[in-house]
Design an enzyme around this catalytic site. Structure first.
Site, PDB file in Angstrom:
ATOM      1  N   GLU A 215      17.962  57.756  62.068  1.00 11.69           N
ATOM      2  CA  GLU A 215      18.070  56.191  61.143  1.00 11.69           C
ATOM      3  C   GLU A 215      17.085  55.122  62.036  1.00 11.69           C
ATOM      4  OE1 GLU A 215      20.825  52.952  59.189  1.00 11.69           O
ATOM      5  OE2 GLU A 215      21.131  53.853  61.029  1.00 11.69           O
ATOM      6  N   ARG A 216      16.772  55.205  63.112  1.00 11.62           N
ATOM      7  CA  ARG A 216      15.978  54.440  63.655  1.00 11.62           C
ATOM      8  C   ARG A 216      14.847  54.774  64.155  1.00 11.62           C
ATOM      9  NH1 ARG A 216      20.874  53.017  68.537  1.00 11.62           N
ATOM     10  NH2 ARG A 216      22.111  52.465  67.517  1.00 11.62           N
TER      11      ARG A 216
ATOM     12  N   GLY B 177      -6.516  34.156  55.368  1.00 11.14           N
ATOM     13  CA  GLY B 177      -6.103  32.481  54.975  1.00 11.14           C
ATOM     14  C   GLY B 177      -5.257  32.377  54.513  1.00 11.14           C
ATOM     15  N   GLY B 178      -5.840  30.723  53.576  1.00 15.97           N
ATOM     16  CA  GLY B 178      -4.899  30.807  52.285  1.00 15.97           C
ATOM     17  C   GLY B 178      -4.262  32.298  51.369  1.00 15.97           C
TER      18      GLY B 178
ATOM     19  N   PRO C  55      31.365  41.248  56.921  1.00 14.29           N
ATOM     20  CA  PRO C  55      30.635  40.447  57.230  1.00 14.29           C
ATOM     21  C   PRO C  55      31.378  39.073  58.841  1.00 14.29           C
ATOM     22  CG  PRO C  55      32.192  40.634  55.427  1.00 14.29           C
ATOM     23  CD  PRO C  55      32.032  41.755  56.357  1.00 14.29           C
TER      24      PRO C  55
ATOM     25  N   TYR D 168      32.423  58.798  65.419  1.00 15.60           N
ATOM     26  CA  TYR D 168      31.642  59.953  66.245  1.00 15.60           C
ATOM     27  C   TYR D 168      30.965  60.956  65.010  1.00 15.60           C
ATOM     28  CZ  TYR D 168      34.790  58.592  69.492  1.00 15.60           C
ATOM     29  OH  TYR D 168      35.797  57.781  70.062  1.00 15.60           O
TER      30      TYR D 168
ATOM     31  N   SER E   5      36.551  53.124  69.215  1.00 13.77           N
ATOM     32  CA  SER E   5      36.940  53.966  68.049  1.00 13.77           C
ATOM     33  C   SER E   5      36.751  55.142  67.972  1.00 13.77           C
ATOM     34  CB  SER E   5      35.351  54.869  69.417  1.00 13.77           C
ATOM     35  OG  SER E   5      35.841  55.030  69.932  1.00 13.77           O
TER      36      SER E   5
END
Length: 387
Positions: free
Chosen positions: A246-247, A343-344, A130, A237, A183
């Protein structure tokens, strides 16, 4: 596209596309996505039948084999129809298969990888906190205290995708505070989700509604030594080995959604009439299609180039960040234009444009924010660290 993939990969792609068109159609996915907080078990089961959970897992561990290129091709095709539902596959592929394959011991690989490949177990990634967000190390409050035979975990995680149905939680915690660098002293655990002391709570969100996002409370949770991944204190590490993967999968997912946007936009422009002619004849809308098509090509070149580098174990941090930023931003722009074209009806829950628009928005924030990815791209040119 053929310059990047060989004949075997092309056959895999064609087989995957044919299967997805038949078994994972857009209208079915739209219905599943509308059932908020209800994990689509029938979607998972279809992926099990196809063997999707075994893609990228070595055959000796019960998987289908294949490289990160095959995973990227599958992620793209699945996201074309499934949109954000595709993370029902992606999160276990990453937080389970990739994590165990990279960080796990041989006994851990033999125990977990066959079960992941067969779809027997689901996993969730529990890294974010958080107070941390992108500043994962600075915000790390979750602790792991060594005790006889294992560890006691205390803390809170947030934005854990799929945790409410996961069997195991891929979790990062600080196991030592007496370190020279923040780290150091970080460990990774593969924690059974039904362990005593774990409380998982779902919360509502804008998109990806059928795939839960959860907060997790660890209250004196005992985790035995067998669930420590990699070396104690070296977890940060170890985890970086998986970041480029992941990216790239994030980028491939966004590219697949962009494919879906383009398909639906072109189909609508051919069938919809206004002022006595098909709206596909209107120059302004044609320019929208041209822009989406160019964004698609940019993404495709980046994703396939980066996947080829990764498949050949060539350094690809720069390219992975570029692919993630480019594809996540372009799909958002494309889906927004797609809504405008329809559109809609583009705003209606009866079509998929709004789903692509909602689902893709999160992927500009996670797993790394595009702002942070841009910092890393700039640093690659020798510029000073900005954070």
């Amino acid at each position: 596209m053929n310059v990047f993939i060989n004949e075997e990969d092309q056959l895999f792609l064609e087989m995957t596309r044919k299967w997805i068109n038949k078994e994972i159609p857009k209208d079915w996915c739209r219905t599943l996505e509308s059932m908020e907080h209800q994990f689509p078990h029938e979607f998972w089961d279809k992926l099990v039948e196809f063997g999707a959970h075994g893609i990228g897992i070595p055959e000796e561990y019960g998987g289908q084999g294949g490289s990160i290129l095959n995973q990227a091709l599958f992620a793209r095709e699945l996201s074309r129809t499934a949109g954000g539902l595709s993370w029902g596959w992606g999160v276990t592929s990453f937080s389970g298969a990739k994590a165990i394959n990279c960080c796990g011991s041989e006994p851990q690989k033999e125990l977990f990888l066959p079960k992941i490949a067969s779809g027997e177990i689901k996993t969730a990634m529990s890294f974010s906190e958080p107070s941390g967000g992108t500043d994962l190390l600075g915000g790390m409050k979750t602790t792991a205290k060594k005790v006889d035979g294992g560890w006691i975990i205390n803390g809170e995680k947030i934005w854990s995708t799929g945790a409410s149905v996961a069997d195991y939680l891929f979790t990062m915690a600080r196991s030592s505070s007496d370190v020279g660098r923040r780290s150091d002293g970080i460990s990774i655990f593969f924690i059974p989700a039904d362990s005593e002391g774990i409380t998982i709570t779902e919360f509502p969100k804008l998109g990806m509604r059928a795939i839960s996002s959860c907060s997790i409370i660890f209250d004196d949770v005992f985790v035995s030594d067998e669930f420590l991944l990699g070396k104690e204190g070296n977890g940060w590490y170890e985890s970086t080995k998986t970041l480029n993967n992941e990216r790239l999968i994030n980028a491939a997912t966004c590219l697949g959604m962009l494919d879906g946007v383009l398909e639906d936009a072109v189909e609508h422009m051919k069938s919809r009439h206004a002022f006595g002619k098909p709206i596909g004849q209107f120059q302004a809308l044609q320019h929208y299609i041209a822009d989406i098509s160019m964004w698609q090509m940019q993404g495709e070149l980046l994703v396939l180039h980066t996947a080829t580098l990764q498949a050949n174990n060539i350094e690809s941090a720069l390219e992975s960040n570029m692919a993630k930023v480019t594809c996540s931003e372009n799909v958002g722009k494309a889906a927004d234009l797609g809504i405008q074209i329809l559109g809609g009806m583009g705003y209606s829950a009866e079509t998929d444009m709004q789903r692509y628009w909602r689902d893709s928005r999160l992927l500009r924030i996670g797993p790394v924010s595009n702002e942070m990815a841009r910092n890393l791209i700039a640093e690659s040119y020798g510029l000073p660290r900005s954070f």
